[in-house]
Design a protein around this motif. Structure first.
Motif, PDB file in Angstrom:
ATOM      1  N   ILE A 128     -31.540 -30.356 -11.190  1.00 19.76           N
ATOM      2  CA  ILE A 128     -30.395 -30.222 -12.097  1.00 19.76           C
ATOM      3  C   ILE A 128     -29.191 -31.010 -11.592  1.00 19.76           C
ATOM      4  N   GLN A 129     -29.017 -31.095 -10.282  1.00 18.84           N
ATOM      5  CA  GLN A 129     -27.929 -31.934  -9.765  1.00 18.84           C
ATOM      6  C   GLN A 129     -28.222 -33.407 -10.021  1.00 18.84           C
ATOM      7  N   ASP A 130     -29.491 -33.789  -9.933  1.00 16.93           N
ATOM      8  CA  ASP A 130     -29.866 -35.171 -10.276  1.00 16.93           C
ATOM      9  C   ASP A 130     -29.507 -35.484 -11.725  1.00 16.93           C
ATOM     10  N   HIS A 131     -29.791 -34.548 -12.631  1.00 12.69           N
ATOM     11  CA  HIS A 131     -29.417 -34.742 -14.033  1.00 12.69           C
ATOM     12  C   HIS A 131     -27.910 -34.956 -14.158  1.00 12.69           C
ATOM     13  N   TYR A 132     -27.133 -34.128 -13.455  1.00 16.57           N
ATOM     14  CA  TYR A 132     -25.671 -34.196 -13.518  1.00 16.57           C
ATOM     15  C   TYR A 132     -25.173 -35.563 -13.047  1.00 16.57           C
ATOM     16  N   LEU A 133     -25.730 -36.037 -11.948  1.00 21.29           N
ATOM     17  CA  LEU A 133     -25.280 -37.321 -11.401  1.00 21.29           C
ATOM     18  C   LEU A 133     -25.790 -38.497 -12.238  1.00 21.29           C
ATOM     19  N   ASN A 134     -26.959 -38.345 -12.827  1.00 19.90           N
ATOM     20  CA  ASN A 134     -27.435 -39.390 -13.756  1.00 19.90           C
ATOM     21  C   ASN A 134     -26.496 -39.508 -14.956  1.00 19.90           C
ATOM     22  N   LEU A 135     -25.985 -38.369 -15.410  1.00 22.22           N
ATOM     23  CA  LEU A 135     -25.029 -38.369 -16.517  1.00 22.22           C
ATOM     24  C   LEU A 135     -23.752 -39.094 -16.115  1.00 22.22           C
ATOM     25  N   TRP A 136     -23.264 -38.813 -14.902  1.00 22.72           N
ATOM     26  CA  TRP A 136     -22.057 -39.512 -14.442  1.00 22.72           C
ATOM     27  C   TRP A 136     -22.302 -41.027 -14.325  1.00 22.72           C
ATOM     28  N   LYS A 137     -23.471 -41.399 -13.859  1.00 24.68           N
ATOM     29  CA  LYS A 137     -23.802 -42.823 -13.768  1.00 24.68           C
ATOM     30  C   LYS A 137     -23.790 -43.456 -15.158  1.00 24.68           C
ATOM     31  N   TRP A 156     -26.386 -26.461  -6.310  1.00 22.40           N
ATOM     32  CA  TRP A 156     -26.183 -27.108  -5.004  1.00 22.40           C
ATOM     33  C   TRP A 156     -27.524 -27.408  -4.333  1.00 22.40           C
ATOM     34  N   ALA A 157     -28.531 -26.572  -4.597  1.00 21.28           N
ATOM     35  CA  ALA A 157     -29.864 -26.794  -4.011  1.00 21.28           C
ATOM     36  C   ALA A 157     -30.691 -27.807  -4.803  1.00 21.28           C
ATOM     37  N   ASN A 158     -30.158 -28.279  -5.940  1.00 23.56           N
ATOM     38  CA  ASN A 158     -30.846 -29.250  -6.794  1.00 23.56           C
ATOM     39  C   ASN A 158     -32.193 -28.715  -7.273  1.00 23.56           C
ATOM     40  N   ALA A 159     -32.189 -27.460  -7.686  1.00 18.38           N
ATOM     41  CA  ALA A 159     -33.407 -26.847  -8.205  1.00 18.38           C
ATOM     42  C   ALA A 159     -33.895 -27.607  -9.435  1.00 18.38           C
ATOM     43  N   PRO A 160     -35.200 -27.634  -9.658  1.00 16.33           N
ATOM     44  CA  PRO A 160     -35.731 -28.441 -10.775  1.00 16.33           C
ATOM     45  C   PRO A 160     -35.412 -27.842 -12.144  1.00 16.33           C
ATOM     46  N   ALA A 161     -35.061 -28.712 -13.069  1.00 16.65           N
ATOM     47  CA  ALA A 161     -34.892 -28.349 -14.480  1.00 16.65           C
ATOM     48  C   ALA A 161     -36.272 -28.221 -15.116  1.00 16.65           C
ATOM     49  N   PRO A 162     -36.337 -27.807 -16.385  1.00 15.46           N
ATOM     50  CA  PRO A 162     -37.646 -27.682 -17.053  1.00 15.46           C
ATOM     51  C   PRO A 162     -38.478 -28.961 -17.036  1.00 15.46           C
ATOM     52  N   ASP A 163     -37.844 -30.125 -16.940  1.00 10.91           N
ATOM     53  CA  ASP A 163     -38.603 -31.379 -16.913  1.00 10.91           C
ATOM     54  C   ASP A 163     -39.013 -31.785 -15.503  1.00 10.91           C
ATOM     55  N   GLY A 164     -38.707 -30.927 -14.505  1.00  8.77           N
ATOM     56  CA  GLY A 164     -39.088 -31.219 -13.136  1.00  8.77           C
ATOM     57  C   GLY A 164     -38.059 -32.004 -12.346  1.00  8.77           C
ATOM     58  N   VAL A 165     -37.044 -32.548 -13.014  1.00  2.01           N
ATOM     59  CA  VAL A 165     -35.976 -33.292 -12.347  1.00  2.01           C
ATOM     60  C   VAL A 165     -34.910 -32.304 -11.876  1.00  2.01           C
ATOM     61  N   GLY A 189     -19.516 -25.382 -19.694  1.00  2.00           N
ATOM     62  CA  GLY A 189     -19.998 -26.271 -18.643  1.00  2.00           C
ATOM     63  C   GLY A 189     -21.435 -26.680 -18.853  1.00  2.00           C
ATOM     64  N   ALA A 190     -22.310 -26.249 -17.950  1.00  2.00           N
ATOM     65  CA  ALA A 190     -23.705 -26.670 -17.964  1.00  2.00           C
ATOM     66  C   ALA A 190     -24.442 -26.140 -19.190  1.00  2.00           C
ATOM     67  N   PRO A 191     -25.415 -26.903 -19.684  1.00  2.00           N
ATOM     68  CA  PRO A 191     -26.272 -26.398 -20.767  1.00  2.00           C
ATOM     69  C   PRO A 191     -27.178 -25.284 -20.245  1.00  2.00           C
ATOM     70  N   SER A 192     -27.723 -24.512 -21.166  1.00  2.00           N
ATOM     71  CA  SER A 192     -28.594 -23.394 -20.778  1.00  2.00           C
ATOM     72  C   SER A 192     -29.788 -23.857 -19.962  1.00  2.00           C
ATOM     73  N   TRP A 193     -30.347 -25.030 -20.302  1.00  2.00           N
ATOM     74  CA  TRP A 193     -31.536 -25.498 -19.582  1.00  2.00           C
ATOM     75  C   TRP A 193     -31.234 -25.809 -18.118  1.00  2.00           C
ATOM     76  N   ALA A 194     -29.967 -26.044 -17.794  1.00  6.84           N
ATOM     77  CA  ALA A 194     -29.574 -26.334 -16.408  1.00  6.84           C
ATOM     78  C   ALA A 194     -28.951 -25.123 -15.721  1.00  6.84           C
ATOM     79  N   THR A 195     -29.084 -23.956 -16.332  1.00 10.06           N
ATOM     80  CA  THR A 195     -28.522 -22.720 -15.798  1.00 10.06           C
ATOM     81  C   THR A 195     -29.662 -21.846 -15.290  1.00 10.06           C
ATOM     82  N   ILE A 196     -29.902 -21.904 -14.004  1.00 13.09           N
ATOM     83  CA  ILE A 196     -31.028 -21.202 -13.389  1.00 13.09           C
ATOM     84  C   ILE A 196     -30.479 -20.005 -12.621  1.00 13.09           C
ATOM     85  N   THR A 197     -30.701 -18.823 -13.162  1.00 12.62           N
ATOM     86  CA  THR A 197     -30.104 -17.605 -12.601  1.00 12.62           C
ATOM     87  C   THR A 197     -31.092 -16.727 -11.858  1.00 12.62           C
ATOM     88  N   ASN A 198     -32.354 -17.094 -11.857  1.00 11.00           N
ATOM     89  CA  ASN A 198     -33.395 -16.256 -11.240  1.00 11.00           C
ATOM     90  C   ASN A 198     -33.364 -14.837 -11.804  1.00 11.00           C
TER      91      ASN A 198
END
Length: 529
Positions: free
Chosen positions: A187-196, A176-185, A139-148
């Motif tokens: 992660i849900q935004d990244h996912y939806l940008n990909l779908w777009k 679900w909380a749309n936590a920021p990826a390493p680039d500050g965007v 599924g998600a790439p490692s950069w979009a996997t935020i496990t705390n």
């Protein structure tokens, strides 16, 4: 769901006489694409379209998620009577770095779409995940996997990690909380940008019919409420069945882990199963009606910025696969009215899936699962496609009645379907012949009902033909030599029924010309055993 690890303008006007509540659908009809009228898929010629197909996916990052299938397989799918491919795609393969899309993988997806197109197969893209991430499964790439920094725990069966792994649950929470990826965007935004991006890439492709936004969405750490509720509920079931005091939760857990066959047997009838399962409805419904519906609405809004012709397929949550009443909300347009190109890609699995007890399934449980899926389809007033079912990995002849019963549920409720999943094991599967059922691929009007009795070989189909539809009804038959022409009955009778062979195959289609009238049609025939 693996619970033991705990599927022309005038033409439109005519249809709208019967479906008066779908005027917006009529306004959005594009006669180049597969569309929707009420709870049915409609092909480009205005006919009711029954989708019957298979999932195709490569989950191996070592191969760049490619190279697992050949063009010959797509020819084989056509011979088997399939007309749709649920093509699994992997976020990790598509976006290996934030905002960077993998052109090699995209070209590989394009190639498979072309193989499908060459064989007159529709495709819908499935953004697949299991345990959220490539770090745990796929599924998600490692950069979009935020496990705390939470630990990842595994069980005896891969999917137990949904329920016991803090890392998996936290990764979903952060998505679900749309936590920021390493680039500050986010992660849900990244996912939806990909779908777009994908929606725009395929916006002019008429064989790509739509987008399955996420495979088996999971609620995250809220799932920690589920297991205690189910254990407590099962303790009550045991007490009712034994007439004794309820066992402790520890005793129930021990039984669940040590004697699953006894558990399965005790939950085999519909009423007992409902009583056990429905205790988790509220927790699941809160997720589906809130977080998940809002996510699908965001996905719809992004996709519709670039693509107004393709279908958006929504799935229920992971737990709804078991037979819970669904709670997804309606997906709407900018005016708050229902988006007319949304379908429900439900999954349905009995408790025995991913176990050694595949032949011990319960027809009662299976009936309940698909009755409730049908209920959700009616409530949302959308077509239902069973996007996953089966997972019948075995050669036992006992799987034949299992597959047959499942397919009969789909024809009973008017579902389309995609079997899970393609693998070379299918070539030797005992139930392969069952998958190659006769069915009405396209119907020149409103399909009312069809059925096929595997044991007797009797096929029946009824539809309301429309005079404005000029294209014929087509019925798939896997082996034309088995067709007993003497038993064929068509009302009203009409000359010109032909047999259309699939090249280099024993399979083909019965092609029934239209009567040119608004009339009820009935077709029946027998296949020789």
């Amino acid at each position: 769901m693996r619970i033991l690890g705990l599927v022309g303008f005038l033409i439109v006007i005519t249809f709208s006489i019967k479906c008066k509540n779908h005027e917006k659908d009529v306004l959005h009809r594009n006669d180049k694409y597969v569309s929707i009228e009420g709870r049915q898929f409609i092909d480009a010629l205005g006919r009711t379209l029954t989708l019957h197909g298979i999932s195709v996916i490569n989950k191996d990052p070592k191969t760049n998620y490619l190279g697992h299938i050949s063009p010959e397989a797509f020819k084989m799918f056509k011979e088997w009577g399939f007309n749709v491919i649920r093509l699994g795609i992997i976020w990790d393969g598509l976006e290996p770095e934030p905002g960077v899309y993998n052109q090699e993988y995209l070209k590989g997806i394009d190639t498979m779409v072309q193989w499908a197109t060459d064989n007159d197969l529709y495709v819908f893209l499935d953004m697949h995940q299991d345990l959220y991430s490539v770090d745990f499964s796929d599924g998600a790439p490692s950069w979009a996997t935020i496990t705390n920094d939470q630990p990842h725990l595994t069980g005896d069966v891969w999917s137990e990690a949904y329920l016991i792994s803090p890392a998996v649950q936290t990764a979903f929470d952060n998505f679900w909380a749309n936590a920021p990826a390493p680039d500050g965007v986010g992660i849900q935004d990244h996912y939806l940008n990909l779908w777009k991006f994908l929606a725009e890439r395929y916006k002019d492709h008429t064989k790509v019919i739509g987008f399955d936004v996420m495979n088996e969405p999971f609620m995250g750490s809220e799932a920690n409420k589920i297991t205690p509720l189910l254990l407590e509920s099962y303790a009550k079931v045991m007490a009712e069945q034994s007439g004794e005091a309820p066992p402790s939760l520890e005793e129930v857990m021990h039984l669940w882990n040590s004697d699953k066959m006894k558990v399965l047997e005790s939950l085999s009838d519909k009423e007992t199963y409902k009583k056990w399962l429905d205790v988790i409805y509220e927790v699941n419904a809160n997720f589906e009606s809130g977080t998940l519906t809002a996510f699908y609405q965001r996905a719809r809004d992004e996709i519709r910025k670039v693509n107004k012709n393709h279908i958006i397929f929504t799935e229920h949550s992971y737990f709804t696969n078991m037979g819970l009443v669904g709670a997804l909300g309606e997906i709407v347009d900018g005016q708050g009215k229902k988006d007319p190109l949304v379908a429900y890609a439900a999954h349905g699995y009995d408790l025995v899936v991913d176990s050694d007890a595949l032949t011990l399934g319960s027809n009662d449980r299976v009936e309940l699962i698909f009755e409730r899926i049908a209920e959700t389809g009616r409530r949302l007033d959308v077509p239902v496609l069973i996007g996953e079912w089966g997972a019948l990995h075995g050669k036992s002849p006992d799987l034949i009645p299992t597959a047959n019963f499942l397919l009969n549920q789909f024809s009973r409720h008017g579902f389309s379907d995609a079997f899970w999943a393609y693998g070379k094991f299918l070539l030797e599967a005992s139930f392969l012949e069952v998958l190659q059922k006769p069915y009405p691929v396209e119907t020149s009007g409103i399909l009312e009902h069809y059925s096929f009795d595997y044991e007797s070989g009797v096929f029946n189909c009824t539809w309301e033909e429309r005079e404005t539809i000029n294209a014929p009804t087509r019925i798939y038959v896997s082996d034309l030599s088995r067709l007993n022409k003497n038993t064929m009955q068509l009302t009203p009778e009409i000359e010109g029924v032909i047999i259309e062979e699939i090249e280099n195959s024993r399979a083909g289609h019965l092609v029934v010309p239209t009567s040119g009238k608004n009339v009820k049609r009935k077709l029946s025939f027998n296949l020789i055993k």
